[in-house]
Design an enzyme around this catalytic site. Sequence first.
Site, PDB file in Angstrom:
ATOM      1  N   LEU A  64      -9.857  -3.502   4.807  1.00  0.00           N
ATOM      2  CA  LEU A  64      -9.111  -2.916   3.686  1.00  0.00           C
ATOM      3  C   LEU A  64      -7.842  -2.199   4.185  1.00  0.00           C
ATOM      4  O   LEU A  64      -7.943  -1.313   5.046  1.00  0.00           O
ATOM      5  CB  LEU A  64     -10.010  -1.923   2.922  1.00  0.00           C
ATOM      6  CG  LEU A  64      -9.362  -1.279   1.700  1.00  0.00           C
ATOM      7  CD1 LEU A  64      -9.149  -2.283   0.578  1.00  0.00           C
ATOM      8  CD2 LEU A  64     -10.186  -0.087   1.215  1.00  0.00           C
ATOM      9  N   ASP A  65      -6.698  -2.591   3.674  1.00  0.00           N
ATOM     10  CA  ASP A  65      -5.393  -2.025   4.058  1.00  0.00           C
ATOM     11  C   ASP A  65      -5.161  -2.115   5.568  1.00  0.00           C
ATOM     12  O   ASP A  65      -4.459  -1.275   6.146  1.00  0.00           O
ATOM     13  CB  ASP A  65      -5.262  -0.556   3.587  1.00  0.00           C
ATOM     14  CG  ASP A  65      -5.421  -0.440   2.074  1.00  0.00           C
ATOM     15  OD1 ASP A  65      -4.980  -1.360   1.360  1.00  0.00           O
ATOM     16  OD2 ASP A  65      -5.987   0.563   1.611  1.00  0.00           O
ATOM     17  N   HIS A 125       0.866  -1.178   0.000  1.00  0.00           N
ATOM     18  CA  HIS A 125       0.000   0.000   0.000  1.00  0.00           C
ATOM     19  C   HIS A 125       0.910   1.238   0.000  1.00  0.00           C
ATOM     20  O   HIS A 125       1.869   1.305   0.780  1.00  0.00           O
ATOM     21  CB  HIS A 125      -0.882  -0.006   1.256  1.00  0.00           C
ATOM     22  CG  HIS A 125      -1.780   1.178   1.317  1.00  0.00           C
ATOM     23  ND1 HIS A 125      -2.866   1.341   0.483  1.00  0.00           N
ATOM     24  CD2 HIS A 125      -1.754   2.286   2.101  1.00  0.00           C
ATOM     25  CE1 HIS A 125      -3.462   2.488   0.749  1.00  0.00           C
ATOM     26  NE2 HIS A 125      -2.807   3.085   1.730  1.00  0.00           N
TER      27      HIS A 125
HETATM   28  C1  GRF Z   1       1.807   0.793  -6.289  1.00  0.00           C
HETATM   29  O1  GRF Z   1       1.983   2.143  -6.009  1.00  0.00           O
HETATM   30  C2  GRF Z   1       1.332   0.042  -5.071  1.00  0.00           C
HETATM   31  O2  GRF Z   1       1.784   0.628  -3.887  1.00  0.00           O
HETATM   32  C3  GRF Z   1      -0.166   0.172  -5.168  1.00  0.00           C
HETATM   33  O3  GRF Z   1      -0.471   0.153  -6.530  1.00  0.00           O
HETATM   34  C4  GRF Z   1       0.653   0.565  -7.275  1.00  0.00           C
HETATM   35  C5  GRF Z   1       0.937  -0.556  -8.228  1.00  0.00           C
HETATM   36  O4  GRF Z   1       1.957  -0.247  -9.134  1.00  0.00           O
HETATM   37  N1  GRF Z   1      -0.804  -0.886  -4.440  1.00  0.00           N
HETATM   38  P1  GRF Z   1       2.556  -1.372 -10.077  1.00  0.00           P
HETATM   39  O5  GRF Z   1       1.378  -1.969 -10.839  1.00  0.00           O
HETATM   40  O6  GRF Z   1       3.228  -2.391  -9.219  1.00  0.00           O
HETATM   41  O7  GRF Z   1       3.503  -0.654 -10.983  1.00  0.00           O
END
Ligand code: GRF
Length: 254
Positions: free
Chosen positions: A184-185, A149
């Site tokens: 969630l999170d 996250h």
């Molecule tokens: C990342 O910023 C992650 O923290 C969030 O979604 C984004 C995904 O980026 N959960 P990617 O698809 O891994 O480039």
Amino acid sequence: MQQNTIQKRQESEENDSVRLKYRPLSCALDFDKCRIYALFLNNIMKNIVVLISGRGSNFEAILRTARSEDWEGRFGLKIAAVISNRPLAKGLDAVAVDHKAYPTREAFEEALTAAIEPYKPAVIVLAGFMRILTESFVARWEGKILNIHPALLPLFPGLDTHQRAIDAGCRVHGSTVHFVSSVLDGGAIIGQSVVPVLPSDTDETLAARLLPYEHKLYPQCVKAVALGEVKLIDGKAVMSDEVAHHLAIFWRKD
Ligand code: GRF
């Protein structure tokens, strides 16, 4: 006496030729042994399954790290599959389980489970996977599903985390890898990476500063959970001090 020796030598040569004749059989046996060994290895290999929805940069970081640190050879950890809920999401040989093709969340998750189960994963990695998972799916893989996250949880669960950190006047921001729970999170925190927030930051510049630190953090958390160095026990991520040090990553000025 001499006659005896000659006879023995002849017998021994005959035996050699018999052995030679049987060599193909012994090779076949060796081949079988190799196959059995490979099957054995396959069973002790721990599989990692990655779920993505979009860009896939965290997945790529995990794959890159797994290769450069030789996870397969050194730890028996294998990135066995990448599954995307969007047909066009990029990813190496990603299997698509398109959520739009299923009438309900449960039906989609049934298909997702069918795609995951054959790998008997030790860890399921959500890497930018943009579907909310039901309680029963999460419970099925409890202690094995991780998410990243883009905020220092428990601050800023949900969306727009970078802008919210700027608006709140935070001087640091970061990312959190946690076990996935039904909140969630909200699952137990495994590791975090921290970056500064500058007065001139926009959500884009802040996201761009953070992303490389997500890429440093996530592979190390995945490896630690897959190796059993971090475990979910009674809702807490349990690990040694040494592992905790390793999973706290701080921004450094180049
Ligand atoms: C990342 O910023 C992650 O923290 C969030 O979604 C984004 C995904 O980026 N959960 P990617 O698809 O891994 O480039």
